[in-house]
Design a protein around this motif. Structure first.
Motif, PDB file in Angstrom:
ATOM      1  N   SER A 102       0.829  -1.203   0.000  1.00 30.81           N
ATOM      2  CA  SER A 102       0.000   0.000   0.000  1.00 30.81           C
ATOM      3  C   SER A 102       0.865   1.255   0.000  1.00 30.81           C
ATOM      4  O   SER A 102       0.605   2.210  -0.757  1.00 30.81           O
ATOM      5  CB  SER A 102      -0.922   0.001   1.227  1.00 30.81           C
ATOM      6  OG  SER A 102      -1.619   1.223   1.350  1.00 30.81           O
ATOM      7  N   ASN A 103       1.913   1.271   0.830  1.00 27.96           N
ATOM      8  CA  ASN A 103       2.818   2.411   0.867  1.00 27.96           C
ATOM      9  C   ASN A 103       3.544   2.578  -0.458  1.00 27.96           C
ATOM     10  O   ASN A 103       3.741   3.707  -0.941  1.00 27.96           O
ATOM     11  CB  ASN A 103       3.840   2.240   1.993  1.00 27.96           C
ATOM     12  CG  ASN A 103       3.211   2.295   3.365  1.00 27.96           C
ATOM     13  OD1 ASN A 103       2.061   2.688   3.515  1.00 27.96           O
ATOM     14  ND2 ASN A 103       3.959   1.884   4.373  1.00 27.96           N
ATOM     15  N   ASP A 104       3.953   1.454  -1.034  1.00 31.90           N
ATOM     16  CA  ASP A 104       4.634   1.485  -2.329  1.00 31.90           C
ATOM     17  C   ASP A 104       3.729   2.120  -3.381  1.00 31.90           C
ATOM     18  O   ASP A 104       4.154   2.989  -4.163  1.00 31.90           O
ATOM     19  CB  ASP A 104       5.015   0.054  -2.733  1.00 31.90           C
ATOM     20  CG  ASP A 104       5.947   0.017  -3.933  1.00 31.90           C
ATOM     21  OD1 ASP A 104       5.550   0.491  -5.012  1.00 31.90           O
ATOM     22  OD2 ASP A 104       7.061  -0.513  -3.800  1.00 31.90           O
ATOM     23  N   TYR A 105       2.472   1.707  -3.392  1.00 29.11           N
ATOM     24  CA  TYR A 105       1.504   2.246  -4.354  1.00 29.11           C
ATOM     25  C   TYR A 105       1.252   3.734  -4.129  1.00 29.11           C
ATOM     26  O   TYR A 105       1.380   4.554  -5.049  1.00 29.11           O
ATOM     27  CB  TYR A 105       0.189   1.476  -4.238  1.00 29.11           C
ATOM     28  CG  TYR A 105      -0.996   2.186  -4.864  1.00 29.11           C
ATOM     29  CD1 TYR A 105      -1.169   2.203  -6.250  1.00 29.11           C
ATOM     30  CD2 TYR A 105      -1.922   2.851  -4.063  1.00 29.11           C
ATOM     31  CE1 TYR A 105      -2.246   2.872  -6.821  1.00 29.11           C
ATOM     32  CE2 TYR A 105      -3.002   3.512  -4.626  1.00 29.11           C
ATOM     33  CZ  TYR A 105      -3.161   3.521  -6.003  1.00 29.11           C
ATOM     34  OH  TYR A 105      -4.218   4.193  -6.565  1.00 29.11           O
ATOM     35  N   SER A 106       0.911   4.100  -2.895  1.00 29.04           N
ATOM     36  CA  SER A 106       0.529   5.482  -2.608  1.00 29.04           C
ATOM     37  C   SER A 106       1.689   6.452  -2.785  1.00 29.04           C
ATOM     38  O   SER A 106       1.531   7.527  -3.378  1.00 29.04           O
ATOM     39  CB  SER A 106      -0.034   5.584  -1.181  1.00 29.04           C
ATOM     40  OG  SER A 106      -1.206   4.815  -1.051  1.00 29.04           O
ATOM     41  N   ASP A 107       2.870   6.075  -2.283  1.00 32.12           N
ATOM     42  CA  ASP A 107       4.030   6.938  -2.461  1.00 32.12           C
ATOM     43  C   ASP A 107       4.442   7.005  -3.925  1.00 32.12           C
ATOM     44  O   ASP A 107       4.896   8.050  -4.410  1.00 32.12           O
ATOM     45  CB  ASP A 107       5.208   6.439  -1.619  1.00 32.12           C
ATOM     46  CG  ASP A 107       5.052   6.755  -0.138  1.00 32.12           C
ATOM     47  OD1 ASP A 107       4.228   7.625   0.196  1.00 32.12           O
ATOM     48  OD2 ASP A 107       5.743   6.128   0.681  1.00 32.12           O
ATOM     49  N   GLY A 108       4.259   5.891  -4.637  1.00 36.92           N
ATOM     50  CA  GLY A 108       4.639   5.853  -6.047  1.00 36.92           C
ATOM     51  C   GLY A 108       3.809   6.786  -6.904  1.00 36.92           C
ATOM     52  O   GLY A 108       4.329   7.517  -7.752  1.00 36.92           O
ATOM     53  N   ILE A 109       2.484   6.784  -6.706  1.00 41.84           N
ATOM     54  CA  ILE A 109       1.632   7.633  -7.544  1.00 41.84           C
ATOM     55  C   ILE A 109       1.744   9.108  -7.178  1.00 41.84           C
ATOM     56  O   ILE A 109       1.408   9.983  -7.977  1.00 41.84           O
ATOM     57  CB  ILE A 109       0.148   7.186  -7.473  1.00 41.84           C
ATOM     58  CG1 ILE A 109      -0.403   7.340  -6.054  1.00 41.84           C
ATOM     59  CG2 ILE A 109      -0.002   5.760  -7.978  1.00 41.84           C
ATOM     60  CD1 ILE A 109      -1.899   7.058  -5.949  1.00 41.84           C
ATOM     61  N   ARG A 110       2.233   9.385  -5.965  1.00 41.70           N
ATOM     62  CA  ARG A 110       2.434  10.782  -5.563  1.00 41.70           C
ATOM     63  C   ARG A 110       3.793  11.318  -6.001  1.00 41.70           C
ATOM     64  O   ARG A 110       4.051  12.511  -5.900  1.00 41.70           O
ATOM     65  CB  ARG A 110       2.319  10.917  -4.030  1.00 41.70           C
ATOM     66  CG  ARG A 110       0.907  10.865  -3.504  1.00 41.70           C
ATOM     67  CD  ARG A 110       0.871  11.256  -2.026  1.00 41.70           C
ATOM     68  NE  ARG A 110      -0.490  11.362  -1.562  1.00 41.70           N
ATOM     69  CZ  ARG A 110      -1.213  10.342  -1.083  1.00 41.70           C
ATOM     70  NH1 ARG A 110      -0.655   9.140  -1.007  1.00 41.70           N
ATOM     71  NH2 ARG A 110      -2.457  10.512  -0.693  1.00 41.70           N
ATOM     72  N   GLY A 111       4.678  10.426  -6.423  1.00 43.22           N
ATOM     73  CA  GLY A 111       6.014  10.849  -6.810  1.00 43.22           C
ATOM     74  C   GLY A 111       6.988  10.931  -5.657  1.00 43.22           C
ATOM     75  O   GLY A 111       8.121  11.363  -5.828  1.00 43.22           O
ATOM     76  N   THR A 112       6.559  10.488  -4.471  1.00 35.98           N
ATOM     77  CA  THR A 112       7.425  10.538  -3.296  1.00 35.98           C
ATOM     78  C   THR A 112       8.655   9.663  -3.483  1.00 35.98           C
ATOM     79  O   THR A 112       9.725   9.955  -2.934  1.00 35.98           O
ATOM     80  CB  THR A 112       6.651  10.085  -2.043  1.00 35.98           C
ATOM     81  OG1 THR A 112       5.438  10.824  -1.954  1.00 35.98           O
ATOM     82  CG2 THR A 112       7.470  10.316  -0.788  1.00 35.98           C
ATOM     83  N   ASP A 113       8.519   8.584  -4.248  1.00 34.45           N
ATOM     84  CA  ASP A 113       9.615   7.627  -4.424  1.00 34.45           C
ATOM     85  C   ASP A 113      10.454   7.888  -5.670  1.00 34.45           C
ATOM     86  O   ASP A 113      11.291   7.061  -6.042  1.00 34.45           O
ATOM     87  CB  ASP A 113       9.054   6.196  -4.507  1.00 34.45           C
ATOM     88  CG  ASP A 113       8.555   5.690  -3.167  1.00 34.45           C
ATOM     89  OD1 ASP A 113       8.944   6.269  -2.144  1.00 34.45           O
ATOM     90  OD2 ASP A 113       7.772   4.718  -3.153  1.00 34.45           O
ATOM     91  N   ASP A 114      10.248   9.029  -6.338  1.00 36.37           N
ATOM     92  CA  ASP A 114      10.965   9.277  -7.584  1.00 36.37           C
ATOM     93  C   ASP A 114      12.473   9.388  -7.384  1.00 36.37           C
ATOM     94  O   ASP A 114      13.252   9.057  -8.272  1.00 36.37           O
ATOM     95  CB  ASP A 114      10.449  10.564  -8.247  1.00 36.37           C
ATOM     96  CG  ASP A 114       9.045  10.390  -8.820  1.00 36.37           C
ATOM     97  OD1 ASP A 114       8.583   9.228  -8.882  1.00 36.37           O
ATOM     98  OD2 ASP A 114       8.426  11.400  -9.200  1.00 36.37           O
TER      99      ASP A 114
END
Length: 289
Positions: A58-70
């Motif tokens: 869930s964190n991977d998905y949510s952070d990914g779509i927000r660009g937090t993990d870029d």
């Protein structure tokens, strides 16, 4: 298409000891009350593991779509890397939440503690909205509260209560300790990510405390976790064995306090996971010998 190894990496196996340890601690407290039940402990373990993996996806998905993990230093992110579509990662998170719900329902039916349905629903909702939704509380510095409550108090006391129908002083001490160890793991992760989280507008507790205070909170939490069970030394003299954990805490604590590069903090996650396992083992020995 993401490979199996991608999914395993995104599940973040180093965090799984934080799911296992509370169940062991809670089961040890149940055994101390002479009511240990292997079947119920196994179901509690499935709930904890599935919920932890679900949270990680869930964190991977949510952070990914927000660009937090870029531009993130740390473990592989399956969404941010583009290895899988966001929808697939989200569905994988929901699948593990479903496994946790099914095992939890089985445990509730077995123990006949129907009010725990509310607790289970709250745990899944909290897991999703940690980084999910329009206003994730993990972005406001409340993630540590979720971890302490659900991977400490709820996991340990729930494991004990479903087996015994009651909780004890040692179970409360173990719940506080396990919760603090899990919170320390999250703090280590968030200290590493302070620069990128600030850029992404993610105000974790580490960001709010500032780098120095956040780093010092790590050894403080581990020390308090070790100290909590020592209140029961008069009834359980072997609980002094918990002091061995202070030795185990030295290396990760020194890295937390002295590391200059953010990448140097990555091994602390593994060390804290191992610390959590050792915590559960020594707590069990101290309580039952």
């Amino acid at each position: 298409m993401a490979s199996f190894s991608h999914w395993v990496a995104a599940a973040r196996l180093r965090t799984l000891p934080m799911a296992i340890a509370p169940v062991v601690v809670g089961s040890a407290a149940a055994a101390d009350l002479e009511s240990f039940h292997l079947g119920k402990a196994f179901l509690a373990l499935i709930v904890a593991l599935a919920l932890q993996i679900g949270v990680n996806y869930s964190n991977d998905y949510s952070d990914g779509i927000r660009g937090t993990d870029d531009d993130r230093v740390g473990p592989f992110r399956i969404t941010g890397s583009g290895a899988s579509t966001p929808a697939t990662v989200r569905n994988m998170a929901f699948a593990f939440f479903g496994i946790a719900a099914a095992a939890g329902l089985g445990l509730i039916i077995w123990s006949q503690l129907w009010w725990l349905v509310v607790v289970g629903i709250a745990a899944i909702i909290a897991a999703w909205f940690y980084t999910g939704g329009s206003k994730p509380y993990g972005y406001s510095g409340l993630g540590e509260v979720f971890v302490f409550v659900f991977f400490g108090l709820v996991a340990v006391l729930g494991t004990t209560y479903t087996q015994t129908g009651e909780v004890s002083g040692p179970s409360w001490a173990g719940a506080v300790g396990a919760g603090l160890v899990s919170t320390a793991l999250l703090m280590a992760n968030n200290v590493r990510d302070i620069p990128t989280d600030i850029e992404a507008g993610k105000l974790t507790l580490a960001v709010r405390l500032g780098d120095t205070a956040a780093r010092w909170s790590y050894p403080i939490m581990l020390t308090v976790a070790v100290a909590a069970p020592l209140f029961f030394v008069p009834e359980h003299p072997w609980m002094w064995v918990m002091l061995l954990l202070l030795v185990a805490s030295i290396r990760p604590s020194m890295i937390m306090l002295e590391a200059k590069e953010r990448g140097q903090l990555i091994p602390v996650l593994k060390m804290t996971g191992l610390f959590g396992v050792l915590y559960a083992v020594l707590f069990t020995l101290g309580l039952l010998l």
